[in-house]
Write a protein that holds these residues in place. Structure first.
Motif, mmCIF file in Angstrom:
data_model
loop_
_atom_site.group_PDB
_atom_site.id
_atom_site.type_symbol
_atom_site.label_atom_id
_atom_site.label_comp_id
_atom_site.label_asym_id
_atom_site.label_seq_id
_atom_site.Cartn_x
_atom_site.Cartn_y
_atom_site.Cartn_z
ATOM 1 N N ALA A 96 -23.911 -2.647 34.341
ATOM 2 C CA ALA A 96 -23.429 -4.024 34.216
ATOM 3 C C ALA A 96 -21.914 -4.119 34.292
ATOM 4 O O ALA A 96 -21.363 -4.949 35.008
ATOM 5 N N ARG A 97 -21.210 -3.276 33.575
ATOM 6 C CA ARG A 97 -19.751 -3.378 33.546
ATOM 7 C C ARG A 97 -19.120 -3.033 34.896
ATOM 8 O O ARG A 97 -18.045 -3.530 35.221
ATOM 9 N N LEU A 98 -19.766 -2.158 35.654
ATOM 10 C CA LEU A 98 -19.217 -1.797 36.954
ATOM 11 C C LEU A 98 -19.478 -2.874 38.000
ATOM 12 O O LEU A 98 -18.746 -2.980 38.983
ATOM 13 N N ASN A 99 -20.535 -3.657 37.808
ATOM 14 C CA ASN A 99 -20.759 -4.796 38.701
ATOM 15 C C ASN A 99 -19.943 -5.997 38.256
ATOM 16 O O ASN A 99 -19.382 -6.731 39.048
ATOM 17 N N PHE A 100 -19.903 -6.202 36.927
ATOM 18 C CA PHE A 100 -19.077 -7.244 36.312
ATOM 19 C C PHE A 100 -19.173 -8.563 37.068
ATOM 20 O O PHE A 100 -18.210 -9.089 37.592
ATOM 21 N N GLN A 101 -20.392 -9.112 37.099
ATOM 22 C CA GLN A 101 -20.612 -10.379 37.780
ATOM 23 C C GLN A 101 -20.240 -11.546 36.860
ATOM 24 O O GLN A 101 -20.549 -11.524 35.676
ATOM 25 N N ARG A 102 -19.599 -12.530 37.415
ATOM 26 C CA ARG A 102 -19.332 -13.757 36.660
ATOM 27 C C ARG A 102 -20.594 -14.629 36.726
ATOM 28 O O ARG A 102 -20.606 -15.723 37.268
ATOM 29 N N ASP A 103 -21.674 -14.099 36.165
ATOM 30 C CA ASP A 103 -22.979 -14.738 36.276
ATOM 31 C C ASP A 103 -23.272 -15.492 34.989
ATOM 32 O O ASP A 103 -24.137 -15.115 34.217
ATOM 33 N N VAL A 104 -22.512 -16.536 34.702
ATOM 34 C CA VAL A 104 -22.714 -17.316 33.490
ATOM 35 C C VAL A 104 -23.461 -18.582 33.877
ATOM 36 O O VAL A 104 -22.887 -19.534 34.410
ATOM 37 N N ARG A 105 -24.760 -18.561 33.627
ATOM 38 C CA ARG A 105 -25.592 -19.678 34.059
ATOM 39 C C ARG A 105 -25.648 -20.760 32.978
ATOM 40 O O ARG A 105 -25.547 -20.490 31.792
ATOM 41 N N GLY A 106 -25.867 -21.972 33.419
ATOM 42 C CA GLY A 106 -26.030 -23.067 32.476
ATOM 43 C C GLY A 106 -24.700 -23.714 32.120
ATOM 44 O O GLY A 106 -23.638 -23.109 32.202
ATOM 45 N N ILE A 107 -24.734 -24.972 31.777
ATOM 46 C CA ILE A 107 -23.535 -25.687 31.339
ATOM 47 C C ILE A 107 -23.729 -25.976 29.862
ATOM 48 O O ILE A 107 -24.572 -26.753 29.463
ATOM 49 N N ASP A 108 -22.951 -25.334 29.050
ATOM 50 C CA ASP A 108 -23.137 -25.423 27.614
ATOM 51 C C ASP A 108 -21.798 -25.170 26.955
ATOM 52 O O ASP A 108 -20.847 -24.698 27.585
ATOM 53 N N LYS A 109 -21.749 -25.412 25.676
ATOM 54 C CA LYS A 109 -20.499 -25.225 24.938
ATOM 55 C C LYS A 109 -20.085 -23.762 24.868
ATOM 56 O O LYS A 109 -18.928 -23.453 24.629
ATOM 57 N N TRP A 110 -21.045 -22.849 25.112
ATOM 58 C CA TRP A 110 -20.724 -21.429 24.992
ATOM 59 C C TRP A 110 -20.208 -20.818 26.290
ATOM 60 O O TRP A 110 -19.712 -19.697 26.307
ATOM 61 N N THR A 111 -20.322 -21.529 27.421
ATOM 62 C CA THR A 111 -19.990 -20.938 28.721
ATOM 63 C C THR A 111 -18.539 -20.482 28.795
ATOM 64 O O THR A 111 -18.254 -19.344 29.177
ATOM 65 N N LYS A 112 -17.601 -21.359 28.418
ATOM 66 C CA LYS A 112 -16.185 -21.024 28.506
ATOM 67 C C LYS A 112 -15.838 -19.863 27.572
ATOM 68 O O LYS A 112 -15.146 -18.917 27.959
ATOM 69 N N TRP A 125 -18.433 10.203 34.952
ATOM 70 C CA TRP A 125 -19.867 10.350 34.682
ATOM 71 C C TRP A 125 -20.217 9.946 33.256
ATOM 72 O O TRP A 125 -21.151 9.185 33.027
ATOM 73 N N SER A 126 -19.475 10.460 32.285
ATOM 74 C CA SER A 126 -19.785 10.115 30.893
ATOM 75 C C SER A 126 -19.457 8.654 30.614
ATOM 76 O O SER A 126 -20.159 7.982 29.849
ATOM 77 N N MET A 127 -18.398 8.142 31.227
ATOM 78 C CA MET A 127 -18.056 6.729 31.058
ATOM 79 C C MET A 127 -19.190 5.842 31.564
ATOM 80 O O MET A 127 -19.588 4.877 30.905
ATOM 81 N N ALA A 128 -19.729 6.185 32.744
ATOM 82 C CA ALA A 128 -20.806 5.370 33.320
ATOM 83 C C ALA A 128 -22.060 5.413 32.455
ATOM 84 O O ALA A 128 -22.750 4.404 32.295
ATOM 85 N N MET A 129 -22.356 6.574 31.879
ATOM 86 C CA MET A 129 -23.567 6.701 31.055
ATOM 87 C C MET A 129 -23.454 5.963 29.732
ATOM 88 O O MET A 129 -24.444 5.457 29.202
ATOM 89 N N LEU A 130 -22.255 5.894 29.176
ATOM 90 C CA LEU A 130 -22.064 5.328 27.838
ATOM 91 C C LEU A 130 -21.116 4.139 27.853
ATOM 92 O O LEU A 130 -20.471 3.844 26.843
ATOM 93 N N ILE A 131 -21.057 3.441 28.959
ATOM 94 C CA ILE A 131 -20.074 2.372 29.118
ATOM 95 C C ILE A 131 -20.429 1.122 28.322
ATOM 96 O O ILE A 131 -19.555 0.301 28.014
ATOM 97 N N ASP A 132 -21.700 0.945 27.968
ATOM 98 C CA ASP A 132 -22.109 -0.285 27.301
ATOM 99 C C ASP A 132 -21.703 -0.345 25.839
ATOM 100 O O ASP A 132 -21.774 -1.415 25.226
#
Length: 490
Positions: free
Chosen positions: A237-253, A303-310
């Motif tokens: 997820a962090r390496l793709n880092f998509q700005r995939d924030v769906r929905g319009i809500d108070k939490w989006t920003k 390698w270790s960063m990718a495995m434990l990046i979350d």
């Protein structure tokens, strides 16, 4: 893989190097690498771009960006989103909760809210448990999203639920072809299939063809195209880092801002870890004697960063794992570039003994590596014992002995030029990939008592087979391209 392929002798370009070559000649020979897939992994434009964004090849001079006001603002937003996650677990609309959790996961921030997410998913599973999941009547998007996220968390849900979207002819209904977001969720769900789940194979073929056609016609957003090319289950997820924030809500920003701050915080932490790893490696001084060996701390750390990046808090685990990976590369280079068969036998026997006195039987150039391997692995074992209450050193040194045995087998094959058939090669290649070393160290570092390695042997073997074959395919492609270019200059 067919029996025809599995019994075909391997081409000679799989050779690490013939051991009769002198080190200077061997350094230019075609080599295959342990624990890699670098040919394809590091060449991936998205991975390369992200690593460049992290500046992992630079020694950072300023790591104080999270002090003061910025740290305070970050903690405030982290707490605010945490409250929102908890409140989502109390809402009547489970799908909105799933979309919110899915967005947090895609932004690489799920590690901050594990307990809250577990609570939401458990409630969703129990709510569906009141009726047969196969009778779950809803939209394609909602069913696919529920199925994927529950399977991701280890819940048992039947793929037969997707039969509800078929017509009397046994094919998926035509009206689904216009539901792009539903097709995208269906496509993502199919990546969590088990063997013989034919319905998911059909669903993947159906959804992928339509999505590919729609993307080619430029009728979809960039988010749809990105998720189609990089399904969540097959991505970091962090390496793709998509700005995939769906929905319009108070939490989006707030969520978008927090994700950017969290990414920046991770960047600072990873820079500091790489600085520490590079200093450790330089202080060992092993490449002064073994000057043909690879000197690539940033690659080992990746390698270790990718495995434990979350989970940004796992700094100690990433550093210890990177040190183990460094020795996999170094020992591989000793077997590839320096040792005669007799010397490699001595080194393998010394690793099996796991005793500092065994260093006396080794050639001088091997002694620093052997001592540092024991020092580093014993330190890792002591850290695990201190943190988790059990001593894994016997299991850890067994993985190193197995790795050296596998390297030695390959060295004998290549020295004699008696190449194995594919079955023999893969059986040994799964061990020489280094995956066994990495995963056993990883399990222990994360607090999983893997003393009974039989329990995880099938998992390790499967991962190792995938990595070995994937790397060899990339190596073979690069070899043939290099050979073609060389011929074109003649």
């Amino acid at each position: 893989m067919s029996s025809l392929v599995m019994n075909t002798p391997l081409p000679k370009h799989y050779s690490c190097r013939p051991l009769m070559l002198r080190p200077s000649e061997a350094a230019t020979a075609w080599r295959r690498n342990p624990v890699q897939c670098t040919t394809k992994f590091f060449a991936n434009p998205r991975v390369a771009s992200t690593l460049q964004d992290y500046h992992l090849d630079v020694d950072p001079s300023n790591n104080n960006i999270f002090k003061g006001y910025f740290a305070s603002e970050y903690e405030e937003k982290l707490e605010k989103i945490g409250d929102l996650v908890k409140s989502r677990g109390e809402e009547d609309d489970p799908i909105e909760s799933l979309i919110f959790v899915d967005t947090i996961q895609r932004l690489g921030m799920a590690g901050h809210y594990r307990k809250e997410i577990d609570t939401i998913m458990q409630k969703h599973y129990l709510r569906l448990g009141d009726v047969d999941f196969c009778g779950y009547q809803s939209s394609l998007l909602k069913v696919s999203l529920s199925f994927r996220m529950l399977r991701q968390r280890g819940y048992h849900v039947s793929a037969d639920v997707f039969n509800n979207f078929k017509g009397r002819d046994g094919k998926f209904r035509d009206e689904l072809k216009q539901d792009v977001w539903g097709l995208l969720e269906l496509f993502e769900a199919t990546h969590l299939s088990f063997e013989q789940e034919n319905i998911l194979n059909e669903a993947q073929h159906f959804s992928s063809q339509l999505l590919d056609k729609n993307i080619s016609a430029n009728t979809n957003s960039n988010v749809v195209e990105m998720r189609f090319k990089h399904p969540f289950h097959r991505s970091i997820a962090r390496l793709n880092f998509q700005r995939d924030v769906r929905g319009i809500d108070k939490w989006t920003k707030t969520l978008t801002e927090l994700s950017e701050m969290d990414f920046l915080r991770g960047k600072c932490v990873h820079r500091e870890e790489l600085r520490q790893l590079s200093k450790w490696w330089k202080d060992l001084g092993l490449t002064r004697e073994l000057n043909l060996a690879r000197n690539e701390p940033s690659k080992w750390y990746t390698w270790s960063m990718a495995m434990l990046i979350d989970d940004i808090s796992l700094s100690s685990q990433r550093l210890h794992l990177s040190k183990s990976i460094a020795f996999i590369y170094l020992i591989d280079d000793i077997f590839d570039l320096y040792g005669t068969i007799d010397e490699l036998i001595l080194f393998t026997e010394a690793v099996q003994k796991w005793d500092y006195d065994a260093m006396n039987m080794l050639p001088d150039y091997m002694k620093p590596c052997y001592k540092s391997l024991l020092d580093t692995t014993n330190e890792i074992g002591w850290t695990i014992c201190k943190n988790h209450g059990y001593n894994p050193i016997n299991s850890l040194n067994q993985t190193w002995a197995s790795l050296c045995n596998a390297f030695l087998v390959e060295a004998k094959w290549f020295a004699s030029e008696n190449l194995p058939d594919a079955n023999e090669y893969l059986a040994n290649g799964k061990v020489s990939s280094g995956v066994h070393v990495v995963l056993v160290h990883l399990f222990f570092l994360l607090g999983h008592n893997a003393t009974n390695l039989d329990d995880i042997s099938n998992l390790i073997s499967s991962v190792a087979a995938i990595l070995r074959l994937w790397d060899d395919l990339g190596t073979a492609e690069a070899y043939h391209m290099s050979k073609h270019e060389s011929m074109s200059h003649i």
